[in-house]
Write a protein that holds these residues in place. Structure first.
Motif, PDB file in Angstrom:
ATOM      1  N   TYR A   1     -14.391  -5.575   1.031  1.00  0.00           N
ATOM      2  CA  TYR A   1     -14.564  -4.531   0.030  1.00  0.00           C
ATOM      3  C   TYR A   1     -14.933  -5.165  -1.298  1.00  0.00           C
ATOM      4  O   TYR A   1     -14.240  -6.055  -1.779  1.00  0.00           O
TER       5      TYR A   1
ATOM      6  N   LEU B   1      -4.759  -4.796   8.053  1.00  0.00           N
ATOM      7  CA  LEU B   1      -5.845  -3.880   7.702  1.00  0.00           C
ATOM      8  C   LEU B   1      -6.808  -4.543   6.732  1.00  0.00           C
ATOM      9  O   LEU B   1      -8.015  -4.566   6.942  1.00  0.00           O
ATOM     10  N   ARG B   2      -6.287  -5.103   5.660  1.00  0.00           N
ATOM     11  CA  ARG B   2      -7.134  -5.680   4.614  1.00  0.00           C
ATOM     12  C   ARG B   2      -7.846  -6.944   5.093  1.00  0.00           C
ATOM     13  O   ARG B   2      -8.884  -7.302   4.568  1.00  0.00           O
ATOM     14  N   ASP B   3      -7.277  -7.602   6.101  1.00  0.00           N
ATOM     15  CA  ASP B   3      -7.923  -8.773   6.672  1.00  0.00           C
ATOM     16  C   ASP B   3      -9.178  -8.388   7.449  1.00  0.00           C
ATOM     17  O   ASP B   3     -10.092  -9.178   7.608  1.00  0.00           O
TER      18      ASP B   3
ATOM     19  N   LEU C   1      -6.150   1.706  -0.370  1.00  0.00           N
ATOM     20  CA  LEU C   1      -5.878   1.591  -1.795  1.00  0.00           C
ATOM     21  C   LEU C   1      -5.506   2.968  -2.340  1.00  0.00           C
ATOM     22  O   LEU C   1      -4.891   3.082  -3.391  1.00  0.00           O
TER      23      LEU C   1
ATOM     24  N   LEU D   1      -0.418  -3.561   6.293  1.00  0.00           N
ATOM     25  CA  LEU D   1      -1.416  -3.615   5.227  1.00  0.00           C
ATOM     26  C   LEU D   1      -2.218  -4.917   5.236  1.00  0.00           C
ATOM     27  O   LEU D   1      -3.438  -4.893   5.061  1.00  0.00           O
ATOM     28  N   LEU D   2      -1.560  -6.048   5.455  1.00  0.00           N
ATOM     29  CA  LEU D   2      -2.286  -7.318   5.462  1.00  0.00           C
ATOM     30  C   LEU D   2      -3.270  -7.382   6.626  1.00  0.00           C
ATOM     31  O   LEU D   2      -4.373  -7.900   6.482  1.00  0.00           O
TER      32      LEU D   2
ATOM     33  N   ILE E   1     -11.220  -5.749   6.645  1.00  0.00           N
ATOM     34  CA  ILE E   1     -12.156  -4.978   5.829  1.00  0.00           C
ATOM     35  C   ILE E   1     -12.615  -5.808   4.639  1.00  0.00           C
ATOM     36  O   ILE E   1     -11.797  -6.353   3.899  1.00  0.00           O
TER      37      ILE E   1
ATOM     38  N   ARG F   1     -11.681   3.786  -0.778  1.00  0.00           N
ATOM     39  CA  ARG F   1     -10.292   3.424  -1.092  1.00  0.00           C
ATOM     40  C   ARG F   1      -9.312   4.045  -0.095  1.00  0.00           C
ATOM     41  O   ARG F   1      -8.246   3.494   0.130  1.00  0.00           O
TER      42      ARG F   1
ATOM     43  N   GLY G   1      -3.259 -11.423  -3.021  1.00  0.00           N
ATOM     44  CA  GLY G   1      -3.246 -10.638  -1.788  1.00  0.00           C
ATOM     45  C   GLY G   1      -2.892 -11.432  -0.550  1.00  0.00           C
ATOM     46  O   GLY G   1      -2.848 -10.880   0.546  1.00  0.00           O
ATOM     47  N   THR G   2      -2.647 -12.718  -0.696  1.00  0.00           N
ATOM     48  CA  THR G   2      -2.268 -13.556   0.444  1.00  0.00           C
ATOM     49  C   THR G   2      -0.986 -14.306   0.088  1.00  0.00           C
ATOM     50  O   THR G   2      -1.019 -15.468  -0.307  1.00  0.00           O
TER      51      THR G   2
ATOM     52  N   ASN H   1      -9.402   1.632   3.125  1.00  0.00           N
ATOM     53  CA  ASN H   1      -8.628   0.392   3.040  1.00  0.00           C
ATOM     54  C   ASN H   1      -7.224   0.591   2.454  1.00  0.00           C
ATOM     55  O   ASN H   1      -6.546  -0.373   2.132  1.00  0.00           O
TER      56      ASN H   1
END
Length: 133
Positions: free
Chosen positions: A83, A77-79, A54, A74-75, A81, A49, A102-103, A52
């Motif tokens: 998880y 980064l999360r794109d 969280l 953040l977007l 990874i 966490r 999230g999108t 990514n």
């Protein structure tokens, strides 16, 4: 490459301060598959966490290709990874709402295309009817 440098994460609880991560240092080269194992409560989920974002580490750095994740949008980064949480859940929303989570810029047309492409919900009525959801 993912680099974790001197990572600490503490939580305040009713019993005082809990040190979930203490001076964690890991380097994961591009393309490597990396498993995290340990006893319950050892900090495995907290570590992931923090990667990514969280969770924000109390101290230390998580770098992806030399960039601190704290400095990444953040977007973006999360794109980068993937998880899968150890507990699955759906939000109290429609199937389409869960797909779009999230999108924020996704269109209804794109959500429906993803649903068709991935066959999400195709047999939902059968699973509910049979009782094995």
């Amino acid at each position: 490459m993912i680099e974790i440098r001197n990572l600490y994460k503490t939580f305040q609880g009713s019993a005082g301060t809990v040190e979930a991560l203490k001076d964690v240092n890991i380097t994961i080269p591009d393309g490597d598959i990396f498993g995290i194992i340990g006893m319950s409560g050892a900090g495995k989920s907290t570590l992931v966490r923090c990667i990514n974002m969280l969770e924000r580490p109390t101290e230390g750095q998580v770098l992806i290709d030399g960039v601190d994740v704290k400095d990444m949008p953040l977007l973006k980064l999360r794109d980068r990874i993937g998880y899968v949480n150890q507990e699955t859940f759906l939000f109290s929303d429609s199937l389409e709402g869960n797909i779009a989570f999230g999108t924020p810029d996704i269109t209804e047309e794109e959500v429906l295309e993803l649903r068709r492409e991935k066959h999400i919900g195709d047999n939902m009525h059968l699973r509910i009817f049979r009782g094995d959801e």
